[in-house]
Write a protein that holds these residues in place. Structure first.
Motif, PDB file in Angstrom:
ATOM      1  N   GLY A 128       0.826  -1.208   0.000  1.00  0.00           N
ATOM      2  CA  GLY A 128       0.000   0.000   0.000  1.00  0.00           C
ATOM      3  C   GLY A 128       0.853   1.248   0.000  1.00  0.00           C
ATOM      4  N   SER A 129       0.328   2.331   0.557  1.00  0.00           N
ATOM      5  CA  SER A 129       1.040   3.602   0.431  1.00  0.00           C
ATOM      6  C   SER A 129       2.333   3.604   1.244  1.00  0.00           C
ATOM      7  N   TYR A 130       2.305   3.091   2.471  1.00  0.00           N
ATOM      8  CA  TYR A 130       3.559   3.126   3.239  1.00  0.00           C
ATOM      9  C   TYR A 130       4.533   2.054   2.748  1.00  0.00           C
ATOM     10  N   GLY A 131       4.020   0.910   2.352  1.00  0.00           N
ATOM     11  CA  GLY A 131       4.886  -0.123   1.765  1.00  0.00           C
ATOM     12  C   GLY A 131       5.643   0.427   0.561  1.00  0.00           C
ATOM     13  N   ALA A 165      -1.851  -8.120  -9.746  1.00  0.00           N
ATOM     14  CA  ALA A 165      -1.407  -7.008 -10.609  1.00  0.00           C
ATOM     15  C   ALA A 165      -0.352  -6.156  -9.914  1.00  0.00           C
ATOM     16  N   LYS A 166      -0.517  -5.967  -8.595  1.00  0.00           N
ATOM     17  CA  LYS A 166       0.487  -5.189  -7.850  1.00  0.00           C
ATOM     18  C   LYS A 166       1.813  -5.947  -7.835  1.00  0.00           C
ATOM     19  N   ILE A 167       1.720  -7.265  -7.662  1.00  0.00           N
ATOM     20  CA  ILE A 167       2.952  -8.067  -7.626  1.00  0.00           C
ATOM     21  C   ILE A 167       3.710  -7.909  -8.946  1.00  0.00           C
ATOM     22  N   PRO A 201      -2.820  -3.190   7.360  1.00  0.00           N
ATOM     23  CA  PRO A 201      -3.603  -2.529   8.427  1.00  0.00           C
ATOM     24  C   PRO A 201      -3.327  -3.151   9.804  1.00  0.00           C
ATOM     25  N   ASN A 202      -3.405  -2.308  10.829  1.00  0.00           N
ATOM     26  CA  ASN A 202      -2.971  -2.649  12.192  1.00  0.00           C
ATOM     27  C   ASN A 202      -3.451  -3.993  12.726  1.00  0.00           C
ATOM     28  N   ALA A 203      -4.752  -4.260  12.575  1.00  0.00           N
ATOM     29  CA  ALA A 203      -5.325  -5.455  13.204  1.00  0.00           C
ATOM     30  C   ALA A 203      -4.827  -6.740  12.549  1.00  0.00           C
ATOM     31  N   CYS A 249       7.786  -5.088  11.887  1.00  0.00           N
ATOM     32  CA  CYS A 249       6.346  -4.851  11.862  1.00  0.00           C
ATOM     33  C   CYS A 249       6.072  -3.360  12.013  1.00  0.00           C
ATOM     34  N   GLU A 250       5.115  -2.869  11.252  1.00  0.00           N
ATOM     35  CA  GLU A 250       4.776  -1.449  11.370  1.00  0.00           C
ATOM     36  C   GLU A 250       4.097  -1.144  12.709  1.00  0.00           C
ATOM     37  N   LYS A 251       4.088   0.138  13.052  1.00  0.00           N
ATOM     38  CA  LYS A 251       3.397   0.617  14.245  1.00  0.00           C
ATOM     39  C   LYS A 251       1.938   0.846  13.906  1.00  0.00           C
ATOM     40  N   PRO A 252       0.985   0.793  14.831  1.00  0.00           N
ATOM     41  CA  PRO A 252       1.154   0.135  16.120  1.00  0.00           C
ATOM     42  C   PRO A 252       1.367  -1.363  15.887  1.00  0.00           C
ATOM     43  N   TYR A 273       9.698   1.892  14.130  1.00  0.00           N
ATOM     44  CA  TYR A 273       9.802   3.193  14.800  1.00  0.00           C
ATOM     45  C   TYR A 273      10.908   4.008  14.124  1.00  0.00           C
ATOM     46  N   ARG A 274      10.551   4.636  12.985  1.00  0.00           N
ATOM     47  CA  ARG A 274      11.591   5.303  12.182  1.00  0.00           C
ATOM     48  C   ARG A 274      12.230   6.497  12.894  1.00  0.00           C
ATOM     49  N   MET A 275      11.498   7.143  13.830  1.00  0.00           N
ATOM     50  CA  MET A 275      12.072   8.317  14.511  1.00  0.00           C
ATOM     51  C   MET A 275      13.258   7.934  15.403  1.00  0.00           C
ATOM     52  N   GLN A 292     -12.150   4.420   4.623  1.00  0.00           N
ATOM     53  CA  GLN A 292     -10.810   3.820   4.706  1.00  0.00           C
ATOM     54  C   GLN A 292     -10.652   2.953   5.964  1.00  0.00           C
ATOM     55  N   TRP A 293      -9.683   2.023   5.917  1.00  0.00           N
ATOM     56  CA  TRP A 293      -9.511   1.084   7.025  1.00  0.00           C
ATOM     57  C   TRP A 293      -9.162   1.809   8.332  1.00  0.00           C
ATOM     58  N   ARG A 294      -8.526   2.973   8.270  1.00  0.00           N
ATOM     59  CA  ARG A 294      -8.163   3.684   9.507  1.00  0.00           C
ATOM     60  C   ARG A 294      -9.392   4.073  10.331  1.00  0.00           C
ATOM     61  N   LEU A 295     -10.569   4.141   9.681  1.00  0.00           N
ATOM     62  CA  LEU A 295     -11.795   4.502  10.412  1.00  0.00           C
ATOM     63  C   LEU A 295     -12.691   3.286  10.637  1.00  0.00           C
ATOM     64  N   ILE A 342       0.433   7.359  19.051  1.00  0.00           N
ATOM     65  CA  ILE A 342       1.547   6.495  19.444  1.00  0.00           C
ATOM     66  C   ILE A 342       2.893   7.203  19.289  1.00  0.00           C
ATOM     67  N   TYR A 343       2.993   8.185  18.384  1.00  0.00           N
ATOM     68  CA  TYR A 343       4.258   8.925  18.246  1.00  0.00           C
ATOM     69  C   TYR A 343       4.560   9.718  19.516  1.00  0.00           C
ATOM     70  N   SER A 344       3.522  10.311  20.110  1.00  0.00           N
ATOM     71  CA  SER A 344       3.746  11.076  21.346  1.00  0.00           C
ATOM     72  C   SER A 344       3.993  10.156  22.531  1.00  0.00           C
TER      73      SER A 344
HETATM   74  P1  NAD Z   1      -2.610   1.388   3.011  1.00  0.00           P
HETATM   75  O1  NAD Z   1      -4.071   1.248   3.054  1.00  0.00           O
HETATM   76  O2  NAD Z   1      -2.036   2.382   2.056  1.00  0.00           O
HETATM   77  O3  NAD Z   1      -1.923  -0.012   2.692  1.00  0.00           O
HETATM   78  C1  NAD Z   1      -2.333  -1.196   3.342  1.00  0.00           C
HETATM   79  C2  NAD Z   1      -2.036  -2.379   2.451  1.00  0.00           C
HETATM   80  O4  NAD Z   1      -2.466  -3.567   3.104  1.00  0.00           O
HETATM   81  C3  NAD Z   1      -2.754  -2.300   1.102  1.00  0.00           C
HETATM   82  O5  NAD Z   1      -1.862  -2.589   0.068  1.00  0.00           O
HETATM   83  C4  NAD Z   1      -3.815  -3.379   1.213  1.00  0.00           C
HETATM   84  O6  NAD Z   1      -4.098  -3.993  -0.036  1.00  0.00           O
HETATM   85  C5  NAD Z   1      -3.157  -4.372   2.160  1.00  0.00           C
HETATM   86  N1  NAD Z   1      -4.112  -5.255   2.835  1.00  0.00           N
HETATM   87  C6  NAD Z   1      -3.914  -6.543   3.063  1.00  0.00           C
HETATM   88  N2  NAD Z   1      -4.978  -7.110   3.629  1.00  0.00           N
HETATM   89  C7  NAD Z   1      -5.892  -6.136   3.759  1.00  0.00           C
HETATM   90  C8  NAD Z   1      -7.219  -6.098   4.284  1.00  0.00           C
HETATM   91  N3  NAD Z   1      -7.830  -7.192   4.776  1.00  0.00           N
HETATM   92  N4  NAD Z   1      -7.869  -4.919   4.276  1.00  0.00           N
HETATM   93  C9  NAD Z   1      -7.284  -3.799   3.815  1.00  0.00           C
HETATM   94  N5  NAD Z   1      -6.034  -3.788   3.292  1.00  0.00           N
HETATM   95  C10 NAD Z   1      -5.343  -4.947   3.276  1.00  0.00           C
HETATM   96  O7  NAD Z   1      -2.134   1.710   4.492  1.00  0.00           O
HETATM   97  P2  NAD Z   1      -0.723   2.284   4.940  1.00  0.00           P
HETATM   98  O8  NAD Z   1      -0.840   3.736   5.143  1.00  0.00           O
HETATM   99  O9  NAD Z   1       0.319   1.787   4.011  1.00  0.00           O
HETATM  100  O10 NAD Z   1      -0.557   1.633   6.411  1.00  0.00           O
HETATM  101  C11 NAD Z   1      -0.140   0.285   6.590  1.00  0.00           C
HETATM  102  C12 NAD Z   1       0.546   0.153   7.964  1.00  0.00           C
HETATM  103  O11 NAD Z   1       1.684   0.987   7.994  1.00  0.00           O
HETATM  104  C13 NAD Z   1      -0.321   0.572   9.151  1.00  0.00           C
HETATM  105  O12 NAD Z   1      -0.074  -0.274  10.244  1.00  0.00           O
HETATM  106  C14 NAD Z   1       0.161   1.971   9.462  1.00  0.00           C
HETATM  107  O13 NAD Z   1      -0.008   2.344  10.820  1.00  0.00           O
HETATM  108  C15 NAD Z   1       1.620   1.862   9.104  1.00  0.00           C
HETATM  109  N6  NAD Z   1       2.198   3.163   8.714  1.00  0.00           N
HETATM  110  C16 NAD Z   1       3.345   3.560   9.300  1.00  0.00           C
HETATM  111  C17 NAD Z   1       3.918   4.765   8.959  1.00  0.00           C
HETATM  112  C18 NAD Z   1       5.216   5.205   9.575  1.00  0.00           C
HETATM  113  O14 NAD Z   1       5.612   6.332   9.363  1.00  0.00           O
HETATM  114  N7  NAD Z   1       5.912   4.340  10.289  1.00  0.00           N
HETATM  115  C19 NAD Z   1       3.299   5.587   8.015  1.00  0.00           C
HETATM  116  C20 NAD Z   1       2.127   5.145   7.415  1.00  0.00           C
HETATM  117  C21 NAD Z   1       1.576   3.927   7.776  1.00  0.00           C
END
Ligand code: NAD
Length: 333
Positions: free
Chosen positions: A11-14, A38-40, A77-79, A97-100, A126-128, A165-168, A183-185
């Motif tokens: 996703g976006s952070y990956g 397709a992403k692969i 996503p976190n869960a 593993c990403e935070k949290p 924890y990149r900071m 979005q999954w964050r909500l 969590i950053y604070s």
């Molecule tokens: P995102 O929605 O952009 O990416 C999530 C990825 O997970 C997507 O590619 C999605 O396809 C995949 N995924 C796999 N199974 C899924 C499911 N069942 N439902 C939804 N998506 C699923 O989110 P993101 O912003 O990349 O965040 C991902 C993780 O990275 C989170 O835990 C977030 O807290 C963490 N994050 C960390 C930082 C940081 O600075 N350290 C910044 C952003 C996000």
């Protein structure tokens, strides 16, 4: 040696991590785990990833038989972190593993235990902990340049968009702004003050209960008490933009970072003047340093292992408890 990494969750952070790893000297992106063929294909072309290092969510346990991957970086996503980290551990690969790290301390501890039992390391994104301005303030605090630190303020917020979005979605996020950015604070108060808190109080406010459903916090204010007498006063919110500030004050002086935890450049100053640290790409430095930890036994200045994350999750559990009860919650970290 080079740490050969597979990313799970494209996703976006990956994507940000993958781009940053292009300039790593000790870590290399060599594999992917994704539910989207397709992403692969696109990532294979972009990063030169061989077919044999590509997995989906059904078959990635087979990574156990792949000698060309050292570690899996979970960026879903976190869960979903809990199950993924345990499966990767059972495949005998190191996990980043990403935070949290998890959505509560119990799940976090299970992840730590699974990695320990499997004989693999668990590190958290924890990149900071590797960021230059952050490390300079920690150095100055350890050197006593602020005197005895008595106060920390951590503010984290952005205005969140798309309500679908999954964050909500509590089932995927585990909570709201606190889980995501508060969590950053929480983490920052610990490495800035240099102690673990012993109590928490917290208050929640919600201006939009339609967008922020039950269990998804919009804004939480919380206070942490530290054994040396310092207090932290923090706020996390999904309803204010460009809120990203750390402030530390001691008997001899102050330090402040603003922006404090964004992707950079981080900017800061102390009572002695501007901090002029090199500007770094956080994820590049993080992955090189994590390669040093996993392959060469380096000790980071601020710990990034799973137990460190469990402490933050215990604090998060306590903050949610305190918002409900209105009572001060004692912490035993
Ligand atoms: P995102 O929605 O952009 O990416 C999530 C990825 O997970 C997507 O590619 C999605 O396809 C995949 N995924 C796999 N199974 C899924 C499911 N069942 N439902 C939804 N998506 C699923 O989110 P993101 O912003 O990349 O965040 C991902 C993780 O990275 C989170 O835990 C977030 O807290 C963490 N994050 C960390 C930082 C940081 O600075 N350290 C910044 C952003 C996000």
């Amino acid at each position: 040696p080079v740490l050969r990494v597979a990313i799970m969750g494209l996703g976006s952070y990956g994507t940000r991590v993958a781009e940053a790893m292009k300039t790593c000297t000790k870590a290399k992106l060599v594999g992917v785990i994704s539910g989207h063929p397709a992403k692969i294909t696109a990532w294979q072309a972009k990063y030169g990833i061989p077919e044999k290092n590509c997995y989906n969510y059904e078959n990635y346990d087979r990574i156990k038989d792949n000698p060309d991957i050292d570690a899996v970086y979970v960026i879903t996503p976190n869960a979903l972190h809990h199950n993924a980290v345990i499966r990767v551990a059972m495949a005998k690969k190191h996990v980043i593993c990403e935070k949290p790290m998890a959505v509560n301390a119990k799940e976090g501890q299970e992840m730590v235990d699974a990695c320990q039992n499997a004989g693999v390391r668990l590190l958290v994104g924890y990149r900071m902990h590797f960021e230059t301005h952050t490390l300079e303030i920690i150095r100055m605090r350890k050197a006593g340049e602020f005197g005895k630190v008595l106060f920390f303020q951590g503010l984290s917020g952005f205005t969140i968009g798309d309500p679908t979005q999954w964050r909500l979605n509590k089932a995927l996020s585990g909570g709201g702004s606190l889980m995501d950015i508060g969590i950053y604070s929480i983490n920052g108060s610990r490495y800035m003050i240099g102690e673990d808190p012993i109590w928490v109080t917290a208050q929640e406010t919600k201006t939009n209960p339609v967008k922020f459903k039950e269990g998804v916090d919009e804004t939480i204010q919380f206070q942490l008490g530290f054994p040396g007498g310092a207090v932290a006063s923090c706020l996390s919110t999904y309803s204010m933009n460009n809120l990203d500030r750390f402030f530390l004050n001691g008997t001899q002086g102050f330090a402040e970072l603003q922006p404090a935890t964004g992707y950079g450049p981080i900017q800061g100053r102390t009572n002695k003047g501007e901090l002029n640290q090199p500007i770094v790409t956080h994820q590049t430095v993080q992955m090189d340093e994590m390669a040093g930890i996993l392959l060469e036994g380096h000790q980071p200045i601020v710990a990034v292992d799973g137990l460190e994350a469990v402490k933050d999750l215990k604090i998060i559990d306590a903050i949610y408890q305190a918002t409900k009860s209105g009572e001060r919650v004692e912490l035993h970290l």
